[in-house]
Design a protein around this motif. Structure first.
Motif, PDB file in Angstrom:
ATOM      1  N   ASN A  32      15.549   4.528  -1.220  1.00 53.66           N
ATOM      2  CA  ASN A  32      14.358   4.903  -1.972  1.00 53.66           C
ATOM      3  C   ASN A  32      13.137   4.385  -1.211  1.00 53.66           C
ATOM      4  N   ASP A  33      12.682   3.201  -1.559  1.00 51.43           N
ATOM      5  CA  ASP A  33      11.548   2.626  -0.847  1.00 51.43           C
ATOM      6  C   ASP A  33      11.977   2.140   0.535  1.00 51.43           C
ATOM      7  N   MET A  34      11.070   2.249   1.485  1.00 54.22           N
ATOM      8  CA  MET A  34      11.257   1.644   2.800  1.00 54.22           C
ATOM      9  C   MET A  34      10.053   0.767   3.090  1.00 54.22           C
ATOM     10  N   ARG A  35      10.322  -0.334   3.726  1.00 55.61           N
ATOM     11  CA  ARG A  35       9.278  -1.343   3.926  1.00 55.61           C
ATOM     12  C   ARG A  35       9.253  -1.832   5.363  1.00 55.61           C
ATOM     13  N   TRP A  36       8.086  -2.246   5.790  1.00 55.34           N
ATOM     14  CA  TRP A  36       7.898  -3.001   7.025  1.00 55.34           C
ATOM     15  C   TRP A  36       7.510  -4.428   6.640  1.00 55.34           C
ATOM     16  N   TYR A  37       8.141  -5.376   7.291  1.00 52.95           N
ATOM     17  CA  TYR A  37       7.789  -6.779   7.187  1.00 52.95           C
ATOM     18  C   TYR A  37       7.473  -7.271   8.596  1.00 52.95           C
ATOM     19  N   GLY A  42       6.472 -19.033  14.182  1.00 48.84           N
ATOM     20  CA  GLY A  42       6.362 -20.254  13.405  1.00 48.84           C
ATOM     21  C   GLY A  42       6.010 -20.082  11.945  1.00 48.84           C
ATOM     22  N   LYS A  43       6.022 -18.841  11.474  1.00 45.43           N
ATOM     23  CA  LYS A  43       5.638 -18.589  10.079  1.00 45.43           C
ATOM     24  C   LYS A  43       6.745 -17.851   9.331  1.00 45.43           C
ATOM     25  N   GLU A  44       6.551 -17.722   8.019  1.00 39.39           N
ATOM     26  CA  GLU A  44       7.506 -17.019   7.167  1.00 39.39           C
ATOM     27  C   GLU A  44       7.360 -15.501   7.335  1.00 39.39           C
ATOM     28  N   ARG A  45       8.428 -14.796   7.022  1.00 37.37           N
ATOM     29  CA  ARG A  45       8.378 -13.340   7.022  1.00 37.37           C
ATOM     30  C   ARG A  45       7.482 -12.878   5.871  1.00 37.37           C
ATOM     31  N   GLU A  46       6.665 -11.870   6.137  1.00 39.70           N
ATOM     32  CA  GLU A  46       5.726 -11.394   5.131  1.00 39.70           C
ATOM     33  C   GLU A  46       5.742  -9.872   5.054  1.00 39.70           C
ATOM     34  N   PRO A  47       5.489  -9.317   3.883  1.00 36.54           N
ATOM     35  CA  PRO A  47       5.445  -7.856   3.759  1.00 36.54           C
ATOM     36  C   PRO A  47       4.209  -7.271   4.410  1.00 36.54           C
ATOM     37  N   VAL A  48       4.357  -6.093   4.982  1.00 36.18           N
ATOM     38  CA  VAL A  48       3.257  -5.408   5.645  1.00 36.18           C
ATOM     39  C   VAL A  48       2.899  -4.121   4.916  1.00 36.18           C
ATOM     40  N   ALA A  49       3.920  -3.282   4.684  1.00 38.17           N
ATOM     41  CA  ALA A  49       3.654  -1.985   4.064  1.00 38.17           C
ATOM     42  C   ALA A  49       4.924  -1.463   3.417  1.00 38.17           C
ATOM     43  N   ARG A  50       4.715  -0.585   2.418  1.00 37.60           N
ATOM     44  CA  ARG A  50       5.837   0.025   1.706  1.00 37.60           C
ATOM     45  C   ARG A  50       5.550   1.495   1.480  1.00 37.60           C
ATOM     46  N   THR A  52       7.323   4.829  -0.743  1.00 32.40           N
ATOM     47  CA  THR A  52       8.371   5.285  -1.654  1.00 32.40           C
ATOM     48  C   THR A  52       8.970   6.598  -1.156  1.00 32.40           C
ATOM     49  N   SER A  53      10.039   7.022  -1.792  1.00 34.59           N
ATOM     50  CA  SER A  53      10.666   8.282  -1.420  1.00 34.59           C
ATOM     51  C   SER A  53       9.717   9.453  -1.653  1.00 34.59           C
ATOM     52  N   GLY A  54       8.771   9.255  -2.580  1.00 38.48           N
ATOM     53  CA  GLY A  54       7.800  10.308  -2.854  1.00 38.48           C
ATOM     54  C   GLY A  54       6.562  10.251  -1.995  1.00 38.48           C
ATOM     55  N   GLY A  55       6.466   9.220  -1.150  1.00 39.95           N
ATOM     56  CA  GLY A  55       5.351   9.130  -0.218  1.00 39.95           C
ATOM     57  C   GLY A  55       4.218   8.219  -0.636  1.00 39.95           C
ATOM     58  N   SER A  56       4.333   7.554  -1.782  1.00 38.04           N
ATOM     59  CA  SER A  56       3.297   6.602  -2.171  1.00 38.04           C
ATOM     60  C   SER A  56       3.359   5.378  -1.279  1.00 38.04           C
ATOM     61  N   THR A  57       2.199   4.831  -0.943  1.00 36.55           N
ATOM     62  CA  THR A  57       2.134   3.724   0.001  1.00 36.55           C
ATOM     63  C   THR A  57       1.423   2.518  -0.584  1.00 36.55           C
ATOM     64  N   LEU A  58       1.735   1.374  -0.011  1.00 34.29           N
ATOM     65  CA  LEU A  58       1.112   0.109  -0.409  1.00 34.29           C
ATOM     66  C   LEU A  58       1.033  -0.758   0.831  1.00 34.29           C
ATOM     67  N   TYR A  59      -0.091  -1.468   0.979  1.00 33.03           N
ATOM     68  CA  TYR A  59      -0.309  -2.269   2.180  1.00 33.03           C
ATOM     69  C   TYR A  59      -0.724  -3.696   1.838  1.00 33.03           C
ATOM     70  N   ALA A  60      -0.370  -4.598   2.732  1.00 28.85           N
ATOM     71  CA  ALA A  60      -0.910  -5.949   2.641  1.00 28.85           C
ATOM     72  C   ALA A  60      -2.407  -5.882   2.930  1.00 28.85           C
ATOM     73  N   ASP A  61      -3.160  -6.769   2.292  1.00 25.06           N
ATOM     74  CA  ASP A  61      -4.611  -6.767   2.488  1.00 25.06           C
ATOM     75  C   ASP A  61      -4.989  -6.951   3.960  1.00 25.06           C
ATOM     76  N   SER A  62      -4.185  -7.719   4.677  1.00 25.28           N
ATOM     77  CA  SER A  62      -4.510  -8.046   6.065  1.00 25.28           C
ATOM     78  C   SER A  62      -4.432  -6.834   7.000  1.00 25.28           C
ATOM     79  N   VAL A  63      -3.741  -5.771   6.587  1.00 24.48           N
ATOM     80  CA  VAL A  63      -3.586  -4.603   7.470  1.00 24.48           C
ATOM     81  C   VAL A  63      -4.209  -3.347   6.874  1.00 24.48           C
ATOM     82  N   LYS A  64      -4.709  -3.441   5.661  1.00 25.06           N
ATOM     83  CA  LYS A  64      -5.267  -2.274   4.987  1.00 25.06           C
ATOM     84  C   LYS A  64      -6.413  -1.684   5.800  1.00 25.06           C
TER      85      LYS A  64
END
Length: 111
Positions: A32-37, A42-50, A52-64
């Motif tokens: 369904n959803d696919m994500r980039w992290y 030296g840091k923790e893994r963090e989400p970048v973008a997501r 959905t199967s329908g094409g809706s997107t969401l971004y981290a503020d740092s890359v928006k």
């Protein structure tokens, strides 16, 4: 089980662009959803973008406004277009779908 393989990383100068790809295989009907992290050195893994199967997107503020996630369902591939790259974008970038992870691709932004 879904297998994910990332590609497209490399060395780029600040302000430059790269396009990452993530090819999926296996039980792709379950995706369904696919994500980039990403995981900076030296840091923790963090989400970048997501996306959905329908094409809706969401971004981290740092890359928006700089990064764009997209998917080609016919090719079972998700992309991350990265523009205006900054040194702080340096990281290993990982593709994720449900409980499956790729091995990552290294992006280095440096002059």
């Amino acid at each position: 089980q879904v297998q994910l393989v990332e590609s497209g990383g490399g060395l780029v100068q600040p302000g430059g662009s790269l396009r990452l790809s993530c090819a999926a295989s296996g039980s792709i009907f379950s995706i369904n959803d696919m994500r980039w992290y990403r995981q900076p050195p030296g840091k923790e893994r963090e989400p970048v973008a997501r996306i959905t199967s329908g094409g809706s997107t969401l971004y981290a503020d740092s890359v928006k406004g700089r990064f764009t996630i997209s998917r080609d369902n016919a090719k079972n591939t998700v992309y991350l277009q990265m523009n205006g790259l900054k040194p702080e974008d340096t990281a290993v970038y990982y593709c994720n779908a449900d409980k499956s992870w790729g091995k990552g691709t290294l992006v280095t932004v440096s002059s």
